[in-house]
Design an enzyme around this catalytic site. Structure first.
Site, PDB file in Angstrom:
ATOM      1  N   GLN A 139       9.832  52.585  35.096  1.00  0.00           N
ATOM      2  CA  GLN A 139       9.263  53.225  36.279  1.00  0.00           C
ATOM      3  C   GLN A 139       8.509  54.500  35.896  1.00  0.00           C
ATOM      4  O   GLN A 139       9.061  55.374  35.228  1.00  0.00           O
ATOM      5  CB  GLN A 139      10.399  53.544  37.272  1.00  0.00           C
ATOM      6  CG  GLN A 139       9.940  54.078  38.609  1.00  0.00           C
ATOM      7  CD  GLN A 139       9.192  53.033  39.442  1.00  0.00           C
ATOM      8  OE1 GLN A 139       9.552  51.851  39.456  1.00  0.00           O
ATOM      9  NE2 GLN A 139       8.143  53.461  40.100  1.00  0.00           N
ATOM     10  N   LYS A 191      13.269  46.765  44.176  1.00  0.00           N
ATOM     11  CA  LYS A 191      12.717  45.785  43.241  1.00  0.00           C
ATOM     12  C   LYS A 191      13.809  44.842  42.769  1.00  0.00           C
ATOM     13  O   LYS A 191      13.625  43.627  42.718  1.00  0.00           O
ATOM     14  CB  LYS A 191      12.100  46.493  42.021  1.00  0.00           C
ATOM     15  CG  LYS A 191      10.792  47.179  42.309  1.00  0.00           C
ATOM     16  CD  LYS A 191      10.255  47.904  41.088  1.00  0.00           C
ATOM     17  CE  LYS A 191       8.928  48.569  41.439  1.00  0.00           C
ATOM     18  NZ  LYS A 191       8.360  49.395  40.399  1.00  0.00           N
ATOM     19  N   ASP A 240       4.389  44.952  34.032  1.00  0.00           N
ATOM     20  CA  ASP A 240       3.461  45.881  34.695  1.00  0.00           C
ATOM     21  C   ASP A 240       2.031  45.692  34.196  1.00  0.00           C
ATOM     22  O   ASP A 240       1.087  46.191  34.811  1.00  0.00           O
ATOM     23  CB  ASP A 240       3.878  47.340  34.402  1.00  0.00           C
ATOM     24  CG  ASP A 240       4.496  48.014  35.612  1.00  0.00           C
ATOM     25  OD1 ASP A 240       4.313  47.494  36.736  1.00  0.00           O
ATOM     26  OD2 ASP A 240       5.153  49.057  35.436  1.00  0.00           O
TER      27      ASP A 240
END
Ligand code: NDP
Length: 297
Positions: A99, A55, A122
């Site tokens: 995460q 990422k 997110d």
């Protein structure tokens, strides 16, 4: 029956990343901010570390600043919350991603709730979830948004199409259904208690499979010509002893004979997720700086 068109998620993701990079370059050339993306990982799981590094690598390739926070497995909830708080206050960080899954001793929802909604790339914060439902400007979860981008590229308008979403998780199924509704599709949400799943599927022009069950969706569940988006990533034993392979939630070999278009696994939805994350970081940066944001792809 002719074979379905294979939707190339790698190619669309590359287009999206290139478009994001061009926007970032234009932003910087105009004297604007450099989008900053912070990714926080708790624990030493090697697969997650590779994923997080990937990422960050992609963010840098797009001209963004990337911040990696690798925290040890015994990090306390309070320590993680204070890292998030620092990132919330840092003006060079426009997007924060923690995460998941987090270790069991940390309350994931509490951590998600602590992220500044404006930096929640997110799209899991309740404010963004609520805005998606009520139609406000929301940061939207990456995987479902990637699915909608693939669908719109393939089909153009989704208005009036019947869509079924298999799965109702907060990460994929529910936001997927909301996004399809936003596109004026007629949406059915199915799950483990749904009666006659094959029959429900056969009515749909669009099938989104997000159940985490290897190859559960069979060819005879698909309406001829339907578009099939397979979100599933399942590792199963491979042909050779000791080897494994990735399969989706759809039996690809069967479905490809019936569908009009279908995403493969790997190479379908997967690559879109990180590309959309970068798009979301750009959107977050623009909005935090009162700059206009137009859809990238
Ligand atoms: P979850 O396990 O959180 O949710 C699975 C959903 O599927 C649940 O709603 C469950 O129903 C439903 N389900 C499970 N079994 C059945 C069944 N036999 N029949 C009908 N419905 C069923 O999974 P996620 O949503 O997080 O992920 C789904 C899949 O997508 C996984 O394979 C995951 O690896 C993959 N994924 C891929 C990503 C990507 O980037 N491509 C990103 C995120 C996920 P119920 O609620 O009733 O239990």
């Amino acid at each position: 029956m002719s074979q379905a068109k294979i939707i190339d998620g790698n190619a669309v993701a590359a287009d999206l990343r290139a478009a994001v990079a061009a926007r970032v370059a234009a932003l910087k050339a105009a004297g604007g901010p450099t989008p900053g993306l912070a990714v926080v990982l708790v624990g030493a799981d090697p697969a997650s570390q590779v994923y997080v590094r990937n990422k960050n690598k992609r963010a840098v390739e797009c001209g963004m600043t990337s911040f990696e926070h690798f925290l040890p497995p015994d990090t306390t909830e309070a320590e993680l919350l204070s890292v998030v708080e620092r990132l919330n206050l840092d003006p060079t960080v426009h997007g924060i991603l923690v995460q998941l899954p987090l270790p069991k001793h940390i309350d994931s929802q509490l951590v998600i709730d602590s992220i500044d909604p404006a930096k929640d790339v997110d799209g899991f914060h309740p404010i963004n979830v609520g805005r998606l439902v009520t139609g406000g400007p929301a940061l939207v979860p990456c995987t479902p948004l990637g699915c909608v981008m693939l669908l719109k590229r393939e089909l153009g308008s989704l208005s009036g199409k019947s869509a079924i979403v298999l799965g109702r998780s907060n990460i994929v199924g529910k936001p997927m259904a909301q996004l399809l509704l936003r596109e004026s599709a007629t949406v059915t949400i199915a799950h483990s208690r749904t009666h006659d799943l094959p029959g429900e599927c056969r009515r749909a022009d669009i099938v989104i499979a997000a159940v985490g069950q290897p190859e559960m969706v069979r060819g005879d569940w698909i309406k001829p010509g339907a578009t099939v988006i397979d979100v599933g990533i399942n590792r199963v034993p491979g042909a050779e002893p000791g080897k494994t392979k990735l399969v989706g939630d759809v039996n690809f070999a069967e479905a490809v004979q019936v569908a009009g278009a279908i995403t493969p696994v790997p190479g379908g939805v997967g690559p879109m997720t990180i590309a959309v994350l970068l798009r979301n970081a750009l959107e977050a940066c623009c909005r935090q700086n009162d700059l206009p944001f137009e859809e990238v792809l």
